[in-house]
Design a protein around this motif. Structure first.
Motif, PDB file in Angstrom:
ATOM      1  N   THR A  59       0.844  -1.187   0.000  1.00 19.93           N
ATOM      2  CA  THR A  59       0.000   0.000   0.000  1.00 19.93           C
ATOM      3  C   THR A  59       0.884   1.243   0.000  1.00 19.93           C
ATOM      4  O   THR A  59       0.394   2.362  -0.114  1.00 19.93           O
ATOM      5  N   GLY A  60       2.192   1.045   0.198  1.00 20.75           N
ATOM      6  CA  GLY A  60       3.102   2.183   0.323  1.00 20.75           C
ATOM      7  C   GLY A  60       3.150   2.723   1.752  1.00 20.75           C
ATOM      8  O   GLY A  60       3.887   3.667   2.047  1.00 20.75           O
ATOM      9  N   GLU A  61       2.376   2.108   2.640  1.00 18.57           N
ATOM     10  CA  GLU A  61       2.346   2.587   4.028  1.00 18.57           C
ATOM     11  C   GLU A  61       2.824   1.428   4.911  1.00 18.57           C
ATOM     12  O   GLU A  61       2.257   0.334   4.869  1.00 18.57           O
ATOM     13  N   LEU A  62       3.882   1.662   5.690  1.00 20.63           N
ATOM     14  CA  LEU A  62       4.557   0.567   6.386  1.00 20.63           C
ATOM     15  C   LEU A  62       3.630  -0.232   7.294  1.00 20.63           C
ATOM     16  O   LEU A  62       3.605  -1.456   7.242  1.00 20.63           O
ATOM     17  N   ARG A  63       2.860   0.460   8.130  1.00 21.19           N
ATOM     18  CA  ARG A  63       2.039  -0.266   9.115  1.00 21.19           C
ATOM     19  C   ARG A  63       1.033  -1.191   8.409  1.00 21.19           C
ATOM     20  O   ARG A  63       0.873  -2.347   8.784  1.00 21.19           O
ATOM     21  N   ALA A  64       0.392  -0.672   7.385  1.00 20.21           N
ATOM     22  CA  ALA A  64      -0.591  -1.491   6.645  1.00 20.21           C
ATOM     23  C   ALA A  64       0.100  -2.659   5.942  1.00 20.21           C
ATOM     24  O   ALA A  64      -0.431  -3.781   5.904  1.00 20.21           O
ATOM     25  N   ASP A  65       1.290  -2.416   5.416  1.00 25.35           N
ATOM     26  CA  ASP A  65       2.006  -3.477   4.709  1.00 25.35           C
ATOM     27  C   ASP A  65       2.443  -4.591   5.657  1.00 25.35           C
ATOM     28  O   ASP A  65       2.304  -5.776   5.349  1.00 25.35           O
ATOM     29  N   VAL A  66       2.967  -4.217   6.815  1.00 27.47           N
ATOM     30  CA  VAL A  66       3.425  -5.233   7.771  1.00 27.47           C
ATOM     31  C   VAL A  66       2.231  -6.014   8.291  1.00 27.47           C
ATOM     32  O   VAL A  66       2.264  -7.242   8.399  1.00 27.47           O
ATOM     33  N   ARG A  67       1.151  -5.310   8.577  1.00 28.36           N
ATOM     34  CA  ARG A  67      -0.057  -6.004   9.024  1.00 28.36           C
ATOM     35  C   ARG A  67      -0.534  -7.008   7.972  1.00 28.36           C
ATOM     36  O   ARG A  67      -0.959  -8.126   8.294  1.00 28.36           O
ATOM     37  N   ALA A  68      -0.430  -6.624   6.698  1.00 32.31           N
ATOM     38  CA  ALA A  68      -0.837  -7.542   5.626  1.00 32.31           C
ATOM     39  C   ALA A  68       0.076  -8.765   5.577  1.00 32.31           C
ATOM     40  O   ALA A  68      -0.381  -9.888   5.317  1.00 32.31           O
ATOM     41  N   LEU A  69       1.370  -8.578   5.857  1.00 34.26           N
ATOM     42  CA  LEU A  69       2.294  -9.721   5.908  1.00 34.26           C
ATOM     43  C   LEU A  69       1.906 -10.679   7.032  1.00 34.26           C
ATOM     44  O   LEU A  69       1.911 -11.898   6.868  1.00 34.26           O
ATOM     45  N   VAL A  70       1.573 -10.111   8.183  1.00 36.52           N
ATOM     46  CA  VAL A  70       1.175 -10.948   9.325  1.00 36.52           C
ATOM     47  C   VAL A  70      -0.124 -11.686   8.994  1.00 36.52           C
ATOM     48  O   VAL A  70      -0.244 -12.894   9.217  1.00 36.52           O
ATOM     49  N   ASP A  71      -1.077 -10.977   8.429  1.00 36.64           N
ATOM     50  CA  ASP A  71      -2.350 -11.614   8.075  1.00 36.64           C
ATOM     51  C   ASP A  71      -2.147 -12.729   7.049  1.00 36.64           C
ATOM     52  O   ASP A  71      -2.806 -13.777   7.129  1.00 36.64           O
ATOM     53  N   ALA A  72      -1.234 -12.518   6.106  1.00 37.52           N
ATOM     54  CA  ALA A  72      -0.975 -13.555   5.100  1.00 37.52           C
ATOM     55  C   ALA A  72      -0.374 -14.792   5.767  1.00 37.52           C
ATOM     56  O   ALA A  72      -0.716 -15.930   5.409  1.00 37.52           O
ATOM     57  N   ALA A  73       0.498 -14.584   6.752  1.00 36.75           N
ATOM     58  CA  ALA A  73       1.094 -15.726   7.469  1.00 36.75           C
ATOM     59  C   ALA A  73       0.014 -16.474   8.253  1.00 36.75           C
ATOM     60  O   ALA A  73      -0.021 -17.704   8.267  1.00 36.75           O
ATOM     61  N   ILE A  74      -0.882 -15.725   8.888  1.00 38.32           N
ATOM     62  CA  ILE A  74      -1.960 -16.372   9.640  1.00 38.32           C
ATOM     63  C   ILE A  74      -2.832 -17.191   8.693  1.00 38.32           C
ATOM     64  O   ILE A  74      -3.186 -18.334   8.971  1.00 38.32           O
ATOM     65  N   TYR A 119      12.048  -3.950   1.643  1.00 37.04           N
ATOM     66  CA  TYR A 119      13.176  -3.125   1.200  1.00 37.04           C
ATOM     67  C   TYR A 119      12.687  -1.805   0.605  1.00 37.04           C
ATOM     68  O   TYR A 119      13.364  -0.787   0.690  1.00 37.04           O
ATOM     69  N   ARG A 120      11.497  -1.838   0.008  1.00 39.30           N
ATOM     70  CA  ARG A 120      10.954  -0.568  -0.475  1.00 39.30           C
ATOM     71  C   ARG A 120      10.697   0.378   0.709  1.00 39.30           C
ATOM     72  O   ARG A 120      10.956   1.574   0.640  1.00 39.30           O
ATOM     73  N   ALA A 121      10.184  -0.198   1.808  1.00 39.35           N
ATOM     74  CA  ALA A 121       9.976   0.605   3.022  1.00 39.35           C
ATOM     75  C   ALA A 121      11.315   1.146   3.530  1.00 39.35           C
ATOM     76  O   ALA A 121      11.406   2.293   3.994  1.00 39.35           O
ATOM     77  N   ALA A 122      12.368   0.320   3.423  1.00 35.80           N
ATOM     78  CA  ALA A 122      13.700   0.781   3.825  1.00 35.80           C
ATOM     79  C   ALA A 122      14.156   1.912   2.904  1.00 35.80           C
ATOM     80  O   ALA A 122      14.787   2.875   3.348  1.00 35.80           O
ATOM     81  N   GLY A 123      13.780   1.805   1.626  1.00 34.44           N
ATOM     82  CA  GLY A 123      14.128   2.850   0.659  1.00 34.44           C
ATOM     83  C   GLY A 123      13.448   4.178   0.983  1.00 34.44           C
ATOM     84  O   GLY A 123      13.985   5.255   0.725  1.00 34.44           O
ATOM     85  N   ARG A 124      12.248   4.109   1.565  1.00 35.39           N
ATOM     86  CA  ARG A 124      11.552   5.328   2.015  1.00 35.39           C
ATOM     87  C   ARG A 124      12.035   5.770   3.387  1.00 35.39           C
ATOM     88  O   ARG A 124      11.452   6.688   3.987  1.00 35.39           O
ATOM     89  N   THR A 125      13.040   5.025   3.948  1.00 32.85           N
ATOM     90  CA  THR A 125      13.554   5.230   5.312  1.00 32.85           C
ATOM     91  C   THR A 125      12.497   4.992   6.395  1.00 32.85           C
ATOM     92  O   THR A 125      12.638   5.457   7.521  1.00 32.85           O
ATOM     93  N   ASP A 126      11.479   4.208   6.070  1.00 32.96           N
ATOM     94  CA  ASP A 126      10.519   3.789   7.098  1.00 32.96           C
ATOM     95  C   ASP A 126      11.078   2.624   7.921  1.00 32.96           C
ATOM     96  O   ASP A 126      10.591   2.330   9.006  1.00 32.96           O
ATOM     97  N   LEU A 127      12.053   1.934   7.353  1.00 36.24           N
ATOM     98  CA  LEU A 127      12.784   0.882   8.067  1.00 36.24           C
ATOM     99  C   LEU A 127      14.267   1.214   7.920  1.00 36.24           C
ATOM    100  O   LEU A 127      14.644   1.967   7.016  1.00 36.24           O
ATOM    101  N   PRO A 128      15.133   0.648   8.800  1.00 35.75           N
ATOM    102  CA  PRO A 128      16.567   0.893   8.646  1.00 35.75           C
ATOM    103  C   PRO A 128      17.026   0.469   7.244  1.00 35.75           C
ATOM    104  O   PRO A 128      16.503  -0.515   6.703  1.00 35.75           O
TER     105      PRO A 128
END
Lengths: 182, 182
Positions: A59-74, A119-128
């Protein structure tokens, strides 16, 4: 291949036998073994024809993206025959490097897509910039899988906590809605 | 019981049969079934006679304690027949709530000790007072277990990263010594 996925869904990886697959498909056992020397390879190939493992859409937004990763794992570890079979294959995969390679190739494109999202989130500096995205994906999938082994549901409160741990770098708190025995 | 652990170590949970256990123990299959109606229950009881699962000893210092928890998880899932059998039991445990209960009781004292260690750290305000220690333990064990399923070793660099994530609330970085493909 169809017979394998049907039987896998019915009886699980553990109880699945080459005999029963051959019988369901109306062929001899030798025919099955000729194409797939091990049960693990037959199951992984069959699943790869039947199931698509897709990366999470960003989505381009870190929190929503990480939540989607967790939901996909579940979803993977509670709904999908692949997620159910994976832990049960553990020792077969140890004994059969070709089957493990086949599993990694099957999961590969989805995993690569999910790495790219981080890594895209890292590219936006949302992650290290040098975030170990691989380890984060293992952490998300592993936590959900382990809870399933212990018979614990991964509720949306758990998904929130894992997301918050990665995005907000906060440790999980029980007051976020889940008690120690949840 | 001895026959079960020996065979488990030799052939793994998946290939272990009640027949082979009865044969090794020199008794009839019916005798085994009379005492242990399912393979999962026999295996868990046998392991609980042979293996001790002990909590990590606290040093009173958070970083050392968390690192010891991670190391204990790595040892469980790479060295111990219990850690090897756990993932393979997944669907048997789903079908057999008594076996799951038995597994949870077996793991219980070690888990309680490890929870106490984390809550003691919270008592010293080294962790948030309402930390979800349960989820942290699942996260540690799950990450190690999932990496093992994918054939990835959990090196001491991985142990450092997991420890640092919990203690320092830093996300794992590849520059801490592990590349994305480690």
């Amino acid at each position: 291949v169809d017979a394998t996925v049907d039987l896998l869904t019915d009886v699980g990886y553990h109880r699945l036998t080459i005999e029963s697959i051959a019988a369901r498909a109306g062929v001899g056992k030798a025919t099955v073994y000729r194409w797939w020397p091990t049960k693990a390879r037959l199951v992984i190939e069959s699943l790869s024809h039947r199931i698509e493992v897709t990366p999470v859409k960003t989505t381009g937004e870190l929190r929503a993206d990480v939540r989607a990763l967790v939901d996909a794992a579940i979803e993977l570890f509670t709904e999908s025959p692949l997620g159910a079979a994976m832990p049960e294959m553990a020792s077969d995969l140890d004994a059969d490097p070709e089957a493990r390679e086949q599993l990694l190739s099957f999961l590969g494109p989805a995993r690569a897509g999910n790495l790219s999202l981080l890594y895209r989130a890292a590219g936006r500096t949302d992650l290290p910039h040098d975030v170990d995205a691989d380890l984060l994906l293992d952490l998300i999938c592993g936590t959900v899988l382990y809870r399933r082994l212990l018979g614990r549901r991964s509720s949306s409160a758990i998904a929130d906590q894992l997301t918050e741990m990665i995005v907000g770098r906060h440790l999980p708190r029980t007051s976020e809605g889940v008690g120690p025995t949840a």
